[in-house]
Design a protein around this motif. Structure first.
Motif, mmCIF file in Angstrom:
data_model
loop_
_atom_site.group_PDB
_atom_site.id
_atom_site.type_symbol
_atom_site.label_atom_id
_atom_site.label_comp_id
_atom_site.label_asym_id
_atom_site.label_seq_id
_atom_site.Cartn_x
_atom_site.Cartn_y
_atom_site.Cartn_z
ATOM 1 N N ALA A 111 36.376 -6.630 33.408
ATOM 2 C CA ALA A 111 36.037 -5.527 32.506
ATOM 3 C C ALA A 111 34.692 -4.913 32.871
ATOM 4 O O ALA A 111 34.538 -3.684 32.881
ATOM 5 N N GLU A 112 33.706 -5.749 33.189
ATOM 6 C CA GLU A 112 32.380 -5.226 33.516
ATOM 7 C C GLU A 112 32.391 -4.475 34.841
ATOM 8 O O GLU A 112 31.757 -3.427 34.985
ATOM 9 N N HIS A 113 33.106 -5.006 35.814
ATOM 10 C CA HIS A 113 33.244 -4.313 37.105
ATOM 11 C C HIS A 113 33.911 -2.954 36.923
ATOM 12 O O HIS A 113 33.444 -1.939 37.461
ATOM 13 N N LEU A 114 34.993 -2.909 36.158
ATOM 14 C CA LEU A 114 35.694 -1.642 35.938
ATOM 15 C C LEU A 114 34.822 -0.658 35.167
ATOM 16 O O LEU A 114 34.831 0.545 35.443
ATOM 17 N N ARG A 115 34.062 -1.152 34.209
ATOM 18 C CA ARG A 115 33.179 -0.272 33.433
ATOM 19 C C ARG A 115 32.109 0.342 34.322
ATOM 20 O O ARG A 115 31.872 1.558 34.284
ATOM 21 N N ILE A 116 31.473 -0.474 35.128
ATOM 22 C CA ILE A 116 30.361 0.001 35.953
ATOM 23 C C ILE A 116 30.839 0.953 37.045
ATOM 24 O O ILE A 116 30.145 1.911 37.401
ATOM 25 N N THR A 117 32.027 0.709 37.594
ATOM 26 C CA THR A 117 32.531 1.537 38.699
ATOM 27 C C THR A 117 33.436 2.671 38.213
ATOM 28 O O THR A 117 34.001 3.398 39.038
ATOM 29 N N ASN A 118 33.585 2.845 36.918
ATOM 30 C CA ASN A 118 34.475 3.873 36.385
ATOM 31 C C ASN A 118 34.097 5.258 36.909
ATOM 32 O O ASN A 118 32.939 5.681 36.832
ATOM 33 N N GLY A 119 35.091 5.957 37.474
ATOM 34 C CA GLY A 119 34.877 7.316 37.949
ATOM 35 C C GLY A 119 34.360 7.434 39.364
ATOM 36 O O GLY A 119 34.251 8.547 39.890
ATOM 37 N N LEU A 120 34.053 6.315 40.007
ATOM 38 C CA LEU A 120 33.519 6.380 41.372
ATOM 39 C C LEU A 120 34.647 6.616 42.378
ATOM 40 O O LEU A 120 35.725 6.039 42.253
ATOM 41 N N PRO A 121 34.413 7.426 43.397
ATOM 42 C CA PRO A 121 35.431 7.656 44.440
ATOM 43 C C PRO A 121 35.482 6.494 45.417
ATOM 44 O O PRO A 121 34.594 5.626 45.432
#
Length: 375
Positions: free
Chosen positions: A93-103
């Motif tokens: 969850a934390e990885h997905l939150r931090i990287t959300n929207g990155l190409p």
């Protein structure tokens, strides 16, 4: 703000990974568990037959369980009869939150839609990761089931510890992207993992006979639905005709107000447009309602129903296997679900996978077992 380190955490971090054999009813058969303290580095390893009814590593309120995809580990806790940890941080969850929207270029080439798993997450952050082929061989051994030889048990524990160590390495990197105030949010997201584990295990009781009859008669139902609105003349040989639809809109005086698609060349047939225009033009409401249902049928796949008659999320392969059907082209064998799993950062899977959010005729299949009620 200085980067956070494991020593800065308010709870003793215990990194946990489990190996298990998943069952179609949402339960698990535990195989192995490895835990490691993020402060001292101490490691605890046991095969399932060596595990008692309480955790064999620190697990009190002064600790926090760290895991990648915590709901899966919580299911192992349940299978072992253990109480769930009070504090949880899910590195997925934390990885997905931090990287959300990155190409992909910001994720070291990892497809943003496939960045959730542990190996993908490690690659996103430039941490050494094993190949998928290395993991596959061990997964096959674990899924084979026991009894395992002493050499196989040692190999399984080594494999499990590698995942534990990888999760610790990932946790260290993620903490450097966080501030102390982010930990309280991470603990809330970890608590959400308990709800996901409960939902996965409990499932939704359904009328299996009705569900299977609907799936078997899918084409007949679609044709009957089209026949029910044949008077509008917008279907030719059971296929929608945009030109006939344009003619109908002109006839009822809706052509000046009916929205166009984003391209501006065709009339929109999106669900919201159909519902809104059906309300605005009652004469078209039966057609709009039928088109909404047809659109939902096109997008909706069979429910994944276990042997206990309960539908569960994420088991797409079970839906087809149980019915003896070929899997739809492009449909994944399993659908990742949980916090931040969608491209836009929302919960996954989408609404069409949740029975409670499907059309009324789908929801009518919700049926508690005899002598039980749903509250």
């Amino acid at each position: 703000t200085e980067a956070m380190e494991l020593r800065d955490l308010p709870h003793r971090p215990i990194f946990v990974d489990t190996e298990f054999i998943p069952q179609d009813d949402g339960s698990q058969i535990p195989v192995a568990l490895v835990a490691r303290c993020g402060w001292s580095g101490e490691v605890w390893r046991r095969m399932a037959q060596e595990i008692g009814d309480r955790p064999f590593f620190p697990s009190g309120p002064d600790t926090a369980m760290w895991a990648h995809n915590a709901p899966a580990e919580l299911e192992t806790y349940r299978a072992l009869g253990w109480p769930w940890p009070e504090n949880i941080i899910d590195t997925m969850a934390e990885h997905l939150r931090i990287t959300n929207g990155l190409p992909a270029r910001a994720l070291r080439g990892v497809d943003p839609t496939k960045r959730a798993g542990l190996l993908a997450a490690l690659r996103c952050w430039g941490i050494h990761a094993r190949s998928a082929e290395e993991k596959r061989g061990m997964i096959d051994l674990i899924l084979r089931g026991g009894p395992y030889t002493s050499e196989e048990s040692r190999a399984i524990l080594d494999y499990c510890q590698e995942d534990t160590d990888d999760t610790l390495d990932l946790g260290r990197v993620l903490l450097r992207q966080m501030e102390p105030k982010d930990i309280s949010g991470a603990l809330i997201r970890g608590r959400y993992g308990k709800a996901l584990a409960d939902f996965s295990r409990n499932g939704m009781p359904v009328d299996v006979e009705m569900h299977d009859a609907v799936v078997a008669g899918w084409d007949d139902i679609r044709r009957a639905l089209i026949d029910s609105v044949s008077a509008f003349g917008v279907f030719e040989n059971y296929k929608f005709s945009m030109s006939a639809f344009e003619h109908l809109l002109a006839q009822v005086g809706a052509d000046d107000v009916w929205p166009m698609t984003k391209g501006g060349k065709l009339r929109s047939t999106e669900e919201k447009v159909l519902r809104d225009m059906g309300d605005a033009f009652p004469i078209l409401d039966p057609l709009c309602t039928a088109m909404v249902s047809l659109g939902q049928m096109k997008k909706t796949r069979p429910l994944a129903i276990g042997p206990d008659g309960r539908a569960r999320l994420g088991k797409r392969d079970l839906a087809y296997r149980r019915l003896g059907l070929g899997q739809d082209e492009g449909d994944q064998g399993s659908v990742g679900w949980g916090a931040f799993r969608s491209r836009t950062g929302r919960n996954q899977p989408g609404a069409k996978e949740f029975l409670m959010l499907r059309a009324n005729w789908w929801r009518s299949m919700i049926a508690p077992p005899p002598g039980r009620v749903l509250l």
